[in-house]
Design an enzyme around this catalytic site. Structure first.
Site, short mmCIF file in Angstrom:
data_model
loop_
_atom_site.label_atom_id
_atom_site.label_comp_id
_atom_site.label_asym_id
_atom_site.label_seq_id
_atom_site.Cartn_x
_atom_site.Cartn_y
_atom_site.Cartn_z
N LYS A 61 29.79 36.52 49.13
CA LYS A 61 29.29 37.09 50.39
C LYS A 61 28.06 36.29 50.83
O LYS A 61 27.24 35.90 50.01
CB LYS A 61 28.88 38.55 50.15
CG LYS A 61 28.64 39.31 51.46
CD LYS A 61 27.78 40.54 51.33
CE LYS A 61 28.21 41.63 50.42
NZ LYS A 61 29.12 42.59 51.02
N TRP A 87 37.01 45.20 44.02
CA TRP A 87 37.48 43.81 43.90
C TRP A 87 38.13 43.60 42.52
O TRP A 87 39.15 42.92 42.42
CB TRP A 87 36.32 42.81 44.11
CG TRP A 87 36.00 42.57 45.56
CD1 TRP A 87 36.19 43.45 46.59
CD2 TRP A 87 35.46 41.38 46.14
NE1 TRP A 87 35.78 42.88 47.79
CE2 TRP A 87 35.33 41.61 47.53
CE3 TRP A 87 35.06 40.15 45.63
CZ2 TRP A 87 34.81 40.64 48.41
CZ3 TRP A 87 34.53 39.19 46.51
CH2 TRP A 87 34.42 39.43 47.89
N ASP A 142 30.55 39.63 45.45
CA ASP A 142 30.37 40.46 46.66
C ASP A 142 28.97 41.08 46.64
O ASP A 142 28.74 42.14 47.20
CB ASP A 142 31.46 41.55 46.66
CG ASP A 142 31.51 42.33 47.96
OD1 ASP A 142 31.11 41.79 49.00
OD2 ASP A 142 31.94 43.50 47.91
N GLY A 149 33.89 48.59 41.91
CA GLY A 149 35.02 47.95 41.23
C GLY A 149 36.27 47.72 42.05
O GLY A 149 37.31 47.41 41.48
N1 SAM Z 1 32.76 44.25 45.33
C1 SAM Z 1 32.37 45.61 45.00
C2 SAM Z 1 33.60 46.47 45.15
O1 SAM Z 1 34.53 46.02 45.77
O2 SAM Z 1 33.57 47.59 44.65
C3 SAM Z 1 31.25 46.10 45.87
C4 SAM Z 1 29.97 45.40 45.59
S1 SAM Z 1 28.60 46.20 46.33
C5 SAM Z 1 28.76 45.76 48.00
C6 SAM Z 1 27.25 45.20 45.84
C7 SAM Z 1 26.92 45.31 44.39
O3 SAM Z 1 25.99 44.28 44.09
C8 SAM Z 1 26.24 46.62 43.99
O4 SAM Z 1 27.06 47.32 43.10
C9 SAM Z 1 24.96 46.17 43.31
O5 SAM Z 1 24.66 46.92 42.15
C10 SAM Z 1 25.29 44.73 42.95
N2 SAM Z 1 24.12 43.89 42.75
C11 SAM Z 1 23.09 43.66 43.62
N3 SAM Z 1 22.19 42.85 43.04
C12 SAM Z 1 22.65 42.56 41.80
C13 SAM Z 1 22.16 41.76 40.74
N4 SAM Z 1 21.00 41.12 40.85
N5 SAM Z 1 22.88 41.68 39.60
C14 SAM Z 1 24.05 42.35 39.48
N6 SAM Z 1 24.58 43.11 40.45
C15 SAM Z 1 23.88 43.21 41.61
#
Ligand code: SAM
Length: 309
Positions: free
Chosen positions: A160, A55, A120, A53
């Site tokens: 991203k 972002w 992201d 969270g």
């Molecule tokens: N932007 C976030 C932050 O600043 O805290 C970090 C995001 S983290 C790098 C990537 C996120 O993508 C993970 O929490 C993962 O659960 C989510 N994710 C990956 N594939 C997903 C999908 N198909 N649907 C929803 N979320 C997904």
């Protein structure tokens, strides 16, 4: 590795804790905004793949902090994983590649559409670069698809992207929907990482484009009414069989007696493989036959030099 050694090595990790961000990625969005001013005049945002969270925190702090009425700021955050609540952020738990999640997001924007969508998202990296790039690209396309439902014309999409060897195809797909597509690598994104971010500005879908969640190539229950899709909505590449019916059928077995009455004559391959996978197996077989004193079998195998053994 002790906790303190990570703190010392990574300035953004340390700063994130000092400033109360849930992840160091917060700085990536802050730096993207410093460069592209994506938050200017924005009060409705979707944060895709938002957990844990940071972002959403940046969005909440910045947009609510600068709004005359913080309650007018609408932020919808979506992730597979649950995350701790944040002021002014509505959370949806779900997979962004699933229609049901997309529909839930879309239902929040039935009146006013979002001015900004950020994503992201990252899959669990396998270390197999081609596979990781492919899955990341699919996640980005799923995010783009949702975006076409909820973003207002002129809006911005930030996501991203893994800058692998086939990334230009993704740029081309994004350029269909946005007049301005840039790629950026914030200072806080490690140089060792393949990640960058696309900043897609001025959402302007092709004339006549109707957003759809249907993916006829993946949805086996789809009844084929894709025939109704026309113009820019028609995403299926037409299939054409070529070669007329007088040509040989590649799935048939034909008799060895040829049509002109001649018998079939075996011909060796025009170019034998240079380094066939069976070379090692042949050598091992020969070695074991010599060790057991067996006489070699009469199997004929074409080797790398094209000679018969
Ligand atoms: N932007 C976030 C932050 O600043 O805290 C970090 C995001 S983290 C790098 C990537 C996120 O993508 C993970 O929490 C993962 O659960 C989510 N994710 C990956 N594939 C997903 C999908 N198909 N649907 C929803 N979320 C997904």
């Amino acid at each position: 590795m002790g906790r303190s050694s990570k703190d010392k090595r990574d300035i953004y990790y340390r700063l994130a804790k000092e400033e109360g961000w849930r992840a160091r990625s917060a700085f990536k969005l802050i730096q993207i905004n410093e460069e592209f001013k994506i938050f200017d005049g924005v009060s409705r945002v979707v944060d895709l793949c938002a957990a844990p969270g940071s972002w959403s925190q940046v969005l909440s702090r910045t947009l609510r902090g600068s709004a005359a009425d913080p309650s007018s700021v609408k932020i919808v955050a979506v992730d597979l994983q649950a995350m701790a609540p944040l002021p002014g952020v509505t959370q949806l738990q779900g997979d962004i590649t699933k229609t049901s999640t997309a529909e839930a997001i879309i239902s929040h924007f039935q009146g006013d559409k979002a001015q900004l969508v950020v994503c992201d998202g990252a899959p669990d990296v396998t270390g197999l670069h081609d596979l990781d790039e492919y899955v990341q690209a699919q996640l980005l396309l799923a995010a783009l698809n949702i975006t076409t439902h909820v973003l207002m014309e002129g809006g911005t999409f930030v996501a991203k992207i893994f800058r692998g060897k086939d990334v230009t195809l993704l740029y081309a797909q994004l350029k269909i929907f946005f007049s301005q597509v840039s790629v950026t690598k914030p200072r806080s994104s490690r140089n060792s990482s393949i990640e960058s971010f696309v900043v897609c500005q001025n959402y302007s879908p092709p004339e006549g484009y109707i957003p759809t969640m249907v993916n006829p190539l993946l949805d086996l229950s789809y009844d084929g009414s894709w025939q109704d899709l026309e113009g820019p909505n028609r995403v299926i590449v037409p299939f054409l069989a070529c070669g007329d019916l007088s040509a040989y059928d590649s799935d048939m077995n034909y008799p060895l007696q040829m049509e002109d009455g001649k018998s079939y004559q075996y011909l060796p391959p025009t170019q034998p493989p240079i380094s066939p996978a069976y070379t090692v197996a042949v050598a091992m077989k020969r070695g074991s036959q010599q060790a057991s004193g067996e006489s070699p079998t009469t199997t004929t195998i074409t080797t790398t030099t094209g000679k018969k053994d």
